[in-house]
Design a protein around this motif. Structure first.
Motif, mmCIF file in Angstrom:
data_model
loop_
_atom_site.group_PDB
_atom_site.id
_atom_site.type_symbol
_atom_site.label_atom_id
_atom_site.label_comp_id
_atom_site.label_asym_id
_atom_site.label_seq_id
_atom_site.Cartn_x
_atom_site.Cartn_y
_atom_site.Cartn_z
ATOM 1 N N LEU A 41 -5.415 -0.648 -3.532
ATOM 2 C CA LEU A 41 -5.180 -1.766 -2.624
ATOM 3 C C LEU A 41 -3.687 -1.845 -2.332
ATOM 4 O O LEU A 41 -2.868 -1.790 -3.246
ATOM 5 N N GLU A 42 -3.345 -1.983 -1.044
ATOM 6 C CA GLU A 42 -1.954 -2.269 -0.689
ATOM 7 C C GLU A 42 -1.889 -3.620 0.012
ATOM 8 O O GLU A 42 -2.531 -3.830 1.053
ATOM 9 N N LEU A 43 -1.107 -4.518 -0.563
ATOM 10 C CA LEU A 43 -0.903 -5.848 0.005
ATOM 11 C C LEU A 43 0.348 -5.811 0.877
ATOM 12 O O LEU A 43 1.455 -5.667 0.374
ATOM 13 N N GLY A 44 0.151 -5.902 2.194
ATOM 14 C CA GLY A 44 1.238 -5.715 3.139
ATOM 15 C C GLY A 44 1.391 -4.244 3.480
ATOM 16 O O GLY A 44 2.442 -3.641 3.282
ATOM 17 N N CYS A 45 0.322 -3.651 4.007
ATOM 18 C CA CYS A 45 0.279 -2.195 4.177
ATOM 19 C C CYS A 45 0.944 -1.711 5.452
ATOM 20 O O CYS A 45 1.191 -0.504 5.591
ATOM 21 N N TRP A 50 1.515 4.674 2.923
ATOM 22 C CA TRP A 50 1.223 4.995 1.522
ATOM 23 C C TRP A 50 -0.252 5.333 1.334
ATOM 24 O O TRP A 50 -0.603 6.326 0.695
ATOM 25 N N LEU A 51 -1.122 4.489 1.878
ATOM 26 C CA LEU A 51 -2.555 4.684 1.675
ATOM 27 C C LEU A 51 -3.043 5.969 2.327
ATOM 28 O O LEU A 51 -3.871 6.692 1.761
ATOM 29 N N PRO A 104 -12.219 -5.375 -8.607
ATOM 30 C CA PRO A 104 -10.792 -5.125 -8.825
ATOM 31 C C PRO A 104 -10.424 -3.686 -8.454
ATOM 32 O O PRO A 104 -11.289 -2.843 -8.207
ATOM 33 N N TYR A 105 -9.125 -3.432 -8.483
ATOM 34 C CA TYR A 105 -8.582 -2.135 -8.073
ATOM 35 C C TYR A 105 -7.849 -1.477 -9.239
ATOM 36 O O TYR A 105 -7.271 -2.151 -10.091
ATOM 37 N N ASP A 106 -7.847 -0.134 -9.208
ATOM 38 C CA ASP A 106 -7.143 0.623 -10.246
ATOM 39 C C ASP A 106 -5.639 0.673 -9.977
ATOM 40 O O ASP A 106 -4.850 0.785 -10.922
ATOM 41 N N LEU A 107 -5.263 0.622 -8.717
ATOM 42 C CA LEU A 107 -3.858 0.666 -8.327
ATOM 43 C C LEU A 107 -3.631 -0.341 -7.210
ATOM 44 O O LEU A 107 -4.362 -0.352 -6.216
ATOM 45 N N VAL A 108 -2.622 -1.193 -7.393
ATOM 46 C CA VAL A 108 -2.218 -2.157 -6.365
ATOM 47 C C VAL A 108 -0.783 -1.856 -5.980
ATOM 48 O O VAL A 108 0.079 -1.651 -6.842
ATOM 49 N N LEU A 109 -0.512 -1.814 -4.672
ATOM 50 C CA LEU A 109 0.819 -1.541 -4.160
ATOM 51 C C LEU A 109 1.385 -2.789 -3.502
ATOM 52 O O LEU A 109 0.721 -3.411 -2.650
ATOM 53 N N CYS A 110 2.604 -3.141 -3.878
ATOM 54 C CA CYS A 110 3.360 -4.233 -3.249
ATOM 55 C C CYS A 110 4.782 -3.729 -3.042
ATOM 56 O O CYS A 110 5.582 -3.721 -3.977
ATOM 57 N N LEU A 111 5.092 -3.296 -1.849
ATOM 58 C CA LEU A 111 6.392 -2.696 -1.562
ATOM 59 C C LEU A 111 7.211 -3.632 -0.685
ATOM 60 O O LEU A 111 6.985 -3.741 0.525
#
Length: 250
Positions: A41-45, A50-51, A104-111
């Protein structure tokens, strides 16, 4: 031209909206994706850079991206279709702070998305809500490499609100105090930081010069020149950027 459109335009030649070279992005994803079949999951993708890279590299990966900019998501969808990964990508048009998912997610991205959540600690809390036990958070944050020149920051005016950073030890201490353990990190180099700023300001300037009759051309040219001057004279040697891989310490 609103802020979202300016942001998309500024990153036309630097789709990773952070001071990171392609090799650094690839290395961080290799460290973060330990199996290759994770839910991401990327919050603010934004446009999903990245995805899309993660999906292209791992055929068993699935991902969701959340962003309030519909045009950025449209571009992400178009690129995903071109790469043949669209069936494994979900795109959600809404503020990242409002997103919810049944699993839920295994990896969350917040950049660099702290503004969307109201700061560092709310960003960590939001990521934690989406993270599976044993999962990883990939967090990108700016920090002060040295005490900022207050006179230069005053000259930035309203833009100075974008530079409410900690120094690096304080930043890491706040993260660990909140219950997170860094398992890897990449500190952006001077070349990465400079390349990012020259790319952003240069792309906007180039667009304005290529579209001289566009009603937004003078303003875009001015904004690019103003940002470039503020960067070169105000904070170029003061700001750093770090990308951390974090796991819950408890």
């Amino acid at each position: 031209m609103d802020r979202q459109e300016l942001t998309r335009l500024a990153h036309a030649h630097h789709p990773i909206a952070a001071p990171l070279a392609d090799e650094s992005v690839a290395a961080l994803l290799r460290r973060a994706l330990r199996r290759g079949d994770e839910r991401v999951l990327e919050l603010g993708c934004g446009q999903g850079a990245w995805l899309l890279r993660a999906l292209a590299a791992h055929p068993d990966l699935t991902a969701d991206g959340v962003d309030p900019d519909p045009e950025a998501l449209t571009q992400a969808r178009t690129t995903a279709e071109h790469l043949g990964v669209i069936r494994r990508l979900g795109l959600h048009h809404q503020p990242p702070a409002e997103f919810s998912a049944p699993r839920p997610y295994d990896l969350v991205l917040c950049l660099g998305t702290g503004e969307a959540f109201g700061g560092l600690l709310p960003t960590l809390a939001a990521a934690d809500r989406h993270l599976a036990p044993g999962g990883t958070l990939l967090l990108g944050e700016g920090y002060w490499q040295r005490p900022p020149d207050q006179a230069a920051l005053t000259g930035l005016g309203a833009a100075s609100a974008d530079f409410d950073f900690d120094d690096l030890p304080t930043l890491v201490d706040r993260i660990t105090t909140a219950g997170w353990a860094p398992v890897h990190a990449h500190t952006s180099t001077r070349d990465e930081l400079d390349d990012y700023e020259w790319s952003r300001t240069g792309t906007l300037t180039e667009w304005a010069l290529d579209h001289p009759t566009h009603p937004e051309a003078p303003r875009t040219h001015h904004l690019a020149a103003e940002h470039r001057t503020n960067w070169l004279t105000g904070y170029r040697d003061a700001i750093g950027f770090i990308t951390l891989l974090l796991r819950r310490a408890d």
